[in-house]
Design an enzyme around this catalytic site. Structure first.
Site, PDB file in Angstrom:
ATOM      1  N   GLU A   1       0.828  -1.219   0.000  1.00  0.00           N
ATOM      2  CA  GLU A   1       0.000   0.000   0.000  1.00  0.00           C
ATOM      3  C   GLU A   1       0.855   1.260   0.000  1.00  0.00           C
ATOM      4  O   GLU A   1       0.403   2.350   0.369  1.00  0.00           O
ATOM      5  CB  GLU A   1      -0.971  -0.021   1.187  1.00  0.00           C
ATOM      6  CG  GLU A   1      -1.886  -1.239   1.201  1.00  0.00           C
ATOM      7  CD  GLU A   1      -3.288  -1.000   0.620  1.00  0.00           C
ATOM      8  OE1 GLU A   1      -3.800   0.116   0.717  1.00  0.00           O
ATOM      9  OE2 GLU A   1      -3.863  -1.958   0.062  1.00  0.00           O
TER      10      GLU A   1
ATOM     11  N   HIS B   1      -3.868   1.685   7.722  1.00  0.00           N
ATOM     12  CA  HIS B   1      -2.491   1.968   7.314  1.00  0.00           C
ATOM     13  C   HIS B   1      -1.749   2.498   8.533  1.00  0.00           C
ATOM     14  O   HIS B   1      -2.350   3.132   9.420  1.00  0.00           O
ATOM     15  CB  HIS B   1      -2.449   3.064   6.230  1.00  0.00           C
ATOM     16  CG  HIS B   1      -3.009   2.661   4.901  1.00  0.00           C
ATOM     17  ND1 HIS B   1      -3.902   3.421   4.193  1.00  0.00           N
ATOM     18  CD2 HIS B   1      -2.775   1.561   4.138  1.00  0.00           C
ATOM     19  CE1 HIS B   1      -4.205   2.817   3.056  1.00  0.00           C
ATOM     20  NE2 HIS B   1      -3.547   1.693   2.997  1.00  0.00           N
TER      21      HIS B   1
ATOM     22  N   CYS C   1      -2.753  11.375   3.968  1.00  0.00           N
ATOM     23  CA  CYS C   1      -3.123  10.403   2.914  1.00  0.00           C
ATOM     24  C   CYS C   1      -3.080  11.037   1.541  1.00  0.00           C
ATOM     25  O   CYS C   1      -2.879  10.367   0.538  1.00  0.00           O
ATOM     26  CB  CYS C   1      -4.541   9.893   3.110  1.00  0.00           C
ATOM     27  SG  CYS C   1      -4.824   9.040   4.644  1.00  0.00           S
TER      28      CYS C   1
END
Ligand code: SUG
Length: 446
Positions: free
Chosen positions: A174, A247, A368
């Site tokens: 990711e 995350h 993000c």
């Protein structure tokens, strides 16, 4: 060598919507089927970029991807003209249609893992686009991301572009959302920290999925030619994942020598910190700012997105600034914690709150939305200037958003076949604002 960190933010695409596609991302699940506001979302993102520019920091931008992704739907044998593909997908497979409409490439922290040239033994900056295979809607991003990164970093002598890792569960990756780096100053060799949620030989467990594997982290460290003596692999705590930290950047953020993290971020905190300290020895003394669970619970960390902040150093200023989402301030306990943090003697001297509410409702905070790239002066000079924002370009992007983006999108609006031409007109014009060339998007290639 002197270097500077450039944040490349993902532009929010015109189909920004709430589809509830991300298991383990509590905001995405909670806001499923809400009416979205694509224009406000994109303008909020640009306002955040402006805020960083006003601090004197260089700011880059990455293009949104083509959505609805008609060519992706064709792989599942929806046939005919584009509008027919879209209509039949909505009729026969609405879930796939929603996946094909997702604007998730806005979360550029998941675009790739970047290792600055100071860390790589061939002296080049290495990058690996994330395969994002854990979530179907995100797995369609990797190829276009790789192409975008080649446009932004075209010089092969300076920038090493790797393929995304093999699209297998063992290598689920990711990107930078699970990667941190500490160093004495920009441009100095650092310690790269990879955080993984699971290893491929873990016994099955209940709870939310760990999206990043140890094997993916190790493969990236090898291909980026990192020094094992300066590389750390840390397991994320299952408690954090199950609390909604899908995350690592939901529970930790690093900049220069400072690691700002939640007490429960890592499975074995003592071992993790000892490893970082040992690997930094001779380079710098790490500065750990640990937030105890008694000050900020994991649940509050996840709902307020305290750690999904950007930690930056404004040129000429003393100390670090925390660019935090306004939700952090709105949570009384966390807001009070931050107010105290910036008044104590420590590396984080001030906080600036930023409003990215549209993205936050899908679980994407300030951190993000950006991909950090530390560039030496010569590397920065090799980036086409059109991907870096100045007043003229950010204004042009705002005008572009106001011209092309809908005020609102309800779930039912997404099936409108007119959305295809509408979004393509927007993206086509974007390729004249950013130096993407006339064939970046597949619809431009015919
Ligand atoms: O992958 N949300 C994204 C949010 C990514 C946040 N990134 C970082 N933490 N770095 C995700 O879960 C929601 C889309 C939807 O449900 O419509 C979504 O994809």
């Amino acid at each position: 060598m002197s270097a500077v960190e450039v944040n490349f933010d993902g532009l929010v695409g015109p189909t920004h919507n709430y589809a509830g596609l991300s298991e383990g991302n509590l905001a995405s699940e909670r806001n499923r089927d809400m009416i979205s506001r694509p224009r406000a979302a994109a303008l909020q993102g640009l306002a955040k970029m402006r805020m960083l520019m006003a601090l004197g920091l260089p700011q880059g931008v990455l293009p949104p991807q083509e959505r609805p992704n008609i060519s992706w739907l064709r792989a599942f044998d929806f046939t005919g003209p584009d509008e027919a593909v879209w209509e039949s997908a909505w009729r026969d497979a609405p879930r796939l249609a929603r996946v094909a409409a997702s604007a998730s490439s806005m979360w550029a922290a998941n675009a790739a893992t970047i290792s600055p040239s100071a860390d790589c033994d061939d002296g080049r900056l290495h990058m690996t686009p994330a395969n994002l295979i854990t979530m179907l809607h995100r797995a369609q991003e990797a190829d276009t991301t790789a192409r975008a990164l080649r446009c932004v970093f075209p010089d092969a002598a300076r920038f090493a572009h790797h393929e995304p890792l093999m699209a297998q569960d063992c290598f689920a990756d990711e990107g930078a959302a699970n990667h941190m780096r500490l160093s004495a100053t920009p441009g100095a060799p650092g310690v790269e920290i990879f955080v993984y949620g699971r290893a491929s030989d873990d016994p099955p467990r209940a709870g939310f999925p760990g999206r990043q594997t140890l094997e993916a982290c190790q493969a990236i460290a090898r291909r980026h030619r990192l020094d094992p003596q300066r590389t750390v692999f840390i397991r994320q705590s299952a408690d954090a994942i199950d609390a909604g930290a899908f995350h690592n950047d939901v529970v930790a953020v690093a900049h220069e020598r400072t690691l700002f993290f939640h007490e429960q971020a890592f499975a074995d905190k003592a071992a993790a910190l000892a490893d970082i300290r040992a690997k930094a020895a001779g380079l710098f003394e790490p500065n750990f700012i640990e937030v105890s669970a008694s000050s900020v619970s994991l649940a509050d960390a996840v709902s307020s997105y305290l750690f999904n902040s950007q930690l930056v150093r404004a040129p000429g200023g003393d100390g670090l600034t925390l660019i935090a989402p306004s939700e952090t301030r709105e949570n009384n306990r966390v807001g009070a914690y931050v107010a105290e943090l910036v008044t104590c003697v420590g590396a984080i001297k001030r906080v600036s709150y930023v409003e990215v509410r549209e993205s936050m409702r899908n679980g994407g905070g300030p951190a993000c939305l950006r991909l950090r790239v530390e560039l030496t002066d010569t590397e920065l000079a090799a980036v086409p200037p059109g991907f870096l924002l100045d007043e003229a370009r950010v204004s042009a992007l705002e005008r572009w958003v106001k011209t092309h983006y809908r005020e609102e999108l309800a779930p039912g609006d997404l099936s409108d076949p007119f959305l295809i031409q509408e979004t393509r007109a927007a993206l086509d014009e974007l390729t004249r604002i950013l130096p993407l060339g006339g064939a970046f998007y597949s619809f431009q290639r015919g």
